[in-house]
Write an enzyme that holds these catalytic residues in place. Structure first.
Site, PDB file in Angstrom:
ATOM      1  N   THR A  23     103.346   5.097 -27.266  1.00 22.83           N
ATOM      2  CA  THR A  23     103.169   5.572 -28.649  1.00 22.83           C
ATOM      3  C   THR A  23     102.992   4.419 -29.636  1.00 22.83           C
ATOM      4  OG1 THR A  23     105.534   5.449 -29.115  1.00 22.83           O
ATOM      5  CG2 THR A  23     104.732   7.509 -28.140  1.00 22.83           C
ATOM      6  N   ASP A  77     107.004 -11.880 -24.047  1.00 24.69           N
ATOM      7  CA  ASP A  77     106.775 -12.254 -22.650  1.00 24.69           C
ATOM      8  C   ASP A  77     106.427 -13.736 -22.517  1.00 24.69           C
ATOM      9  OD1 ASP A  77     107.370  -9.766 -21.745  1.00 24.69           O
ATOM     10  OD2 ASP A  77     105.300  -9.143 -21.355  1.00 24.69           O
TER      11      ASP A  77
HETATM   12  C1  PRP Z   1     106.493  -7.284 -30.362  1.00 22.41           C
HETATM   13  C2  PRP Z   1     106.679  -8.237 -31.518  1.00 22.41           C
HETATM   14  C3  PRP Z   1     107.058  -7.316 -32.644  1.00 22.41           C
HETATM   15  C4  PRP Z   1     106.263  -6.077 -32.341  1.00 22.41           C
HETATM   16  C5  PRP Z   1     105.092  -6.018 -33.263  1.00 22.41           C
HETATM   17  O1  PRP Z   1     107.699  -6.930 -29.834  1.00 22.41           O
HETATM   18  O2  PRP Z   1     107.612  -9.253 -31.270  1.00 22.41           O
HETATM   19  O3  PRP Z   1     108.443  -7.039 -32.698  1.00 22.41           O
HETATM   20  O4  PRP Z   1     105.830  -6.184 -30.994  1.00 22.41           O
HETATM   21  O5  PRP Z   1     104.382  -4.867 -33.087  1.00 22.41           O
HETATM   22  P1  PRP Z   1     104.282  -3.734 -34.197  1.00 22.41           P
HETATM   23  O6  PRP Z   1     103.963  -4.440 -35.502  1.00 22.41           O
HETATM   24  O7  PRP Z   1     103.134  -2.879 -33.719  1.00 22.41           O
HETATM   25  O8  PRP Z   1     105.566  -2.979 -34.263  1.00 22.41           O
HETATM   26  P2  PRP Z   1     107.828  -6.025 -28.495  1.00 22.41           P
HETATM   27  O9  PRP Z   1     107.939  -4.587 -28.876  1.00 22.41           O
HETATM   28  O10 PRP Z   1     106.771  -6.397 -27.538  1.00 22.41           O
HETATM   29  O11 PRP Z   1     109.263  -6.413 -27.966  1.00 22.41           O
HETATM   30  P3  PRP Z   1     109.799  -7.814 -27.413  1.00 22.41           P
HETATM   31  O12 PRP Z   1     109.916  -8.740 -28.594  1.00 22.41           O
HETATM   32  O13 PRP Z   1     111.115  -7.440 -26.827  1.00 22.41           O
HETATM   33  O14 PRP Z   1     108.820  -8.327 -26.384  1.00 22.41           O
END
Ligand code: PRP
Ligand code: URA
Length: 209
Positions: free
Chosen positions: A108, A203
């Protein structure tokens, strides 16, 4: 509308260009995020208020400047935001550090909050909310919601790479906060990744898949 600023400093731009390369190792990626975090903090703290204070040098009494007003809190959005914290602490070592845990549901693209741990006096602090990536804006918006629910009022969002979609969404949801980025990229792709971006920041920072 909230202020959005791309920090154009040559050192930031140069380091970001190395960071984006797919060949950058986990070690290099981690070091560069740390260094860029520190350089961003220099810019973001530019307007911290100063006050006069009287001191005594070995020669005589004099009036000098010190940072006044609100105390600071650095709040990384987990996981990737953690990579920026140590760099900022090198410049502002007395800052408290809160944590907001959030991940994007890969289907989503909506953020899911799993942890909030903040200094008890968060409402009185100037907050630097940090996350390398501002993609759809969902994570940043939910993190600011979470801070405001706890009466925080003074928030700056600091990221490395922003997508226009995320900047717009965050500005619309929270017109009062200031947004700083090292780069404004072209767009999001169909998987919600920033193009050209730098891939999955979490990652690459932690060497996971
Ligand atoms: C990544 C990044 C942000 C988010 C940005 O985190 O560090 O927090 O995605 O995306 P958005 O603006 O569409 O919300 P992720 O969800 O991959 O988690 P992680 O940091 O644990 O890898
Ligand atoms: N999160 C990331 O880590 N990278 C992107 O490009 C988008 C969201």
């Amino acid at each position: 509308m909230s202020k959005f600023q791309v920090v154009e400093h040559p050192l930031i731009q140069h380091k970001l260009s190395i960071l984006r390369r797919k060949e950058a190792s986990t070690k290099e990626f981690r070091e560069l995020v740390d260094e860029i975090g520190m350089l961003m903090a220099y810019e973001v703290s530019r307007d911290l208020p100063l006050e006069d204070v009287e001191i005594e040098t070995p020669v005589q009494k004099t009036t000098v400047k010190q940072i006044a007003g609100k105390k600071l809190a650095i709040v990384p959005i987990l996981r990737a935001g953690i990579g920026m914290v140590d760099g900022i602490l090198k410049l502002i070592p007395a800052a408290r550090v809160g944590h907001i845990g959030m991940y994007r549901d890969e289907e989503t693209l909506k953020p899911v909050e799993y942890l909030v741990k903040l200094p008890t006096d968060i409402a009185e602090r100037q907050i630097f909310l940090v996350d390398p990536m501002l993609a759809t804006g969902g994570s940043a918006i939910l993190a600011v919601d979470s801070l405001k629910k706890r009466q925080a009022t003074n928030i700056k969002f600091v990221c490395l790479v922003a997508a226009p979609e995320g900047v717009k969404a965050l500005q619309e949801a929270h017109p009062d906060i200031e947004i700083y980025a090292a780069a404004l990229d072209e767009k999001l792709n169909e998987h919600g990744y920033i193009v050209p971006g730098l891939g999955d920041a979490g990652d690459r920072l932690f060497g996971t898949k």
